[in-house]
Design a protein around this motif. Structure first.
Motif, mmCIF file in Angstrom:
data_model
loop_
_atom_site.group_PDB
_atom_site.id
_atom_site.type_symbol
_atom_site.label_atom_id
_atom_site.label_comp_id
_atom_site.label_asym_id
_atom_site.label_seq_id
_atom_site.Cartn_x
_atom_site.Cartn_y
_atom_site.Cartn_z
ATOM 1 N N LEU A 161 2.845 2.194 2.440
ATOM 2 C CA LEU A 161 2.817 2.765 3.790
ATOM 3 C C LEU A 161 4.003 2.319 4.638
ATOM 4 O O LEU A 161 4.081 2.652 5.823
ATOM 5 N N ASP B 111 -1.853 10.787 -3.283
ATOM 6 C CA ASP B 111 -1.712 9.329 -3.304
ATOM 7 C C ASP B 111 -0.433 8.894 -2.588
ATOM 8 O O ASP B 111 0.643 9.464 -2.811
ATOM 9 N N GLU B 112 -0.565 7.850 -1.768
ATOM 10 C CA GLU B 112 0.567 7.412 -0.939
ATOM 11 C C GLU B 112 1.750 6.909 -1.772
ATOM 12 O O GLU B 112 2.903 7.283 -1.533
ATOM 13 N N LYS C 176 0.806 -1.227 0.000
ATOM 14 C CA LYS C 176 0.000 0.000 0.000
ATOM 15 C C LYS C 176 0.840 1.279 0.000
ATOM 16 O O LYS C 176 0.306 2.382 0.045
ATOM 17 N N PHE D 248 -0.231 8.060 5.558
ATOM 18 C CA PHE D 248 -1.049 7.436 6.590
ATOM 19 C C PHE D 248 -0.223 6.378 7.342
ATOM 20 O O PHE D 248 0.548 5.655 6.725
ATOM 21 N N ARG E 205 -5.501 9.348 5.103
ATOM 22 C CA ARG E 205 -5.357 8.707 3.788
ATOM 23 C C ARG E 205 -5.673 9.711 2.667
ATOM 24 O O ARG E 205 -6.580 10.519 2.789
#
Length: 396
Positions: free
Chosen positions: A22, A333-334, A20, A356, A361
């Motif tokens: 993260l 966007d991450e 993801k 996040f 998010r």
């Protein structure tokens, strides 16, 4: 044999974070944390440090720390309440109290420790805490530890705070009610509305607590957000760190003498953790002395912050609503945010991606922290690299 359940949990969740975008990779520095750093042999313009005034590498602080080690040793040797309180700790606290304009100060091993210590020493299960929804993780953990009822209010929304303060105080459910906020919010760089918060607190007899980790050394000619607004007599707890603008390590709470006396007998990190080292105490004291003697570094910090903001904004980057030198470039966007940060690194700028759960998010950003130690040439080079990567990735 290690636990198979633990192994499966770690493997599954680490893979999920990486998928993801993260998962945070940690880079080890091969140099001091100054305006330019070295990682894996590469020189990079450093825009990720909290070393706002450049004091972490200040020669006067270095000399003071070295002398302290020679005279006092490398460790305090005990917790503060047994025999770990050195005269150096007393001098640090007296200097901080004079700087912050309060009756007294208690110092701790870190800013995180301050919030774990001070909130739970005063608030308990019979109380309620009104907490800004974007408060730092250490505030959230400190509130949880207290077992008080946590009532979140919308970020810097004074109507929401007023309504929730009214409900909490008139409900008859709580013995005490506290309102707690960051002075400067570290992810966006905006400033808490302290005058309005103080007015609401006075109306409903709320205890006031300001975490000024990113305001100390920055606002109020260095004395912090509370001093910036002239509210020293209206705020009960002023918390600050010694590890950001001060350039060393540790934290403190400033306030009335009775409050500090209470924290010295009831705050657990003070009671059960060894005091900061002699070198740290002396270096932090020297930093406060320099800040009290001159505002030159503070003024240079603001000049550099304004310069970087202007350059990035003119290129078309979304820098949010920062009111301080903290300058986020909000990507969204991450995965894109992490890729943007990696490209900056490859081109010679170290600016970490923030995603996040540190920020909500979809609001991933590269956060820039210009300091007093950066030169205009460094900032110009960083802006040019931002332009190159921004156009390359379609961000601007």
């Amino acid at each position: 044999m290690s636990s198979k359940i633990l192994e499966q949990f770690l493997q599954t969740n680490l893979s999920d974070l990486k998928e993801k975008g993260l998962y945070n990779e940690i880079d080890s520095l091969e140099s001091a944390n100054g305006p330019v750093i070295q990682i894996k042999g590469q020189e990079l313009i450093n825009l990720s440090s909290n070393n706002y005034l450049g004091l972490a590498t200040n020669p006067e602080l270095q000399a003071a720390a070295i002398e302290a080690i020679k005279s006092w040793g490398v460790g305090a040797g005990a917790v503060r309440t047994i025999n770990g309180t050195l005269r150096l700790h007393d001098e640090l606290e007296e200097k901080l109290a004079a700087f912050k304009g309060t009756e007294a100060v208690i110092s701790y091993q870190s800013g995180f420790n301050c919030n774990m210590a001070a909130i739970s020493a005063v608030m308990d299960k019979n109380d309620a805490i009104l907490s800004d929804e974007l408060n730092h993780a250490s505030i959230i953990d400190g509130c949880r530890l207290s077992k008080a009822k946590i009532i979140r209010f919308n970020h810097s929304d004074m109507d929401d705070l007023r309504q929730k303060a009214k409900e909490a105080t008139e409900s008859g459910l709580y013995h005490k009610v506290m309102v707690i906020t960051d002075g400067v919010f570290s992810m966006d760089g905006d400033i808490a509305k302290l005058p309005e918060i103080a007015e609401i607190a006075e109306t409903y007899d709320l205890i006031t607590y300001v975490d000024d980790a990113h305001g100390s050394g920055v606002l109020g000619k260095g004395a912090g957000t509370v001093k910036h607004f002239g509210l020293q007599d209206k705020i009960d707890f002023q918390m600050g760190t010694l590890s950001k603008a001060i350039g060393v390590v540790g934290g403190y709470v400033a306030g009335k003498q009775q409050l500090i006396d209470w924290l010295k007998v009831r705050s657990r990190p003070f009671l059960f953790s060894t005091a900061v080292t002699p070198a740290d105490a002396v270096a932090a004291t020297k930093a406060i002395e320099l800040m009290m003697a001159s505002t030159d570094l503070n003024e240079q910090l603001w000049e550099n912050g304004d310069y970087l903001k202007k350059g990035l904004k003119e290129l078309g980057f979304d820098i949010g609503k920062s009111e301080t030198p903290i300058t986020p470039c909000i990507i969204g966007d991450e995965k894109t945010t992490q890729q943007f940060s990696r490209r900056l690194y490859e081109e010679g700028v170290y600016a970490k991606s923030i995603v996040f759960p540190t920020v909500p998010r979809g609001t991933g950003r590269v956060r820039n922290m210009p300091t007093a130690a950066h030169t205009k040439e460094m900032l110009d080079k960083a802006i040019r690299i931002y332009e190159k990567i921004g156009k390359e990735m379609g961000v601007i």
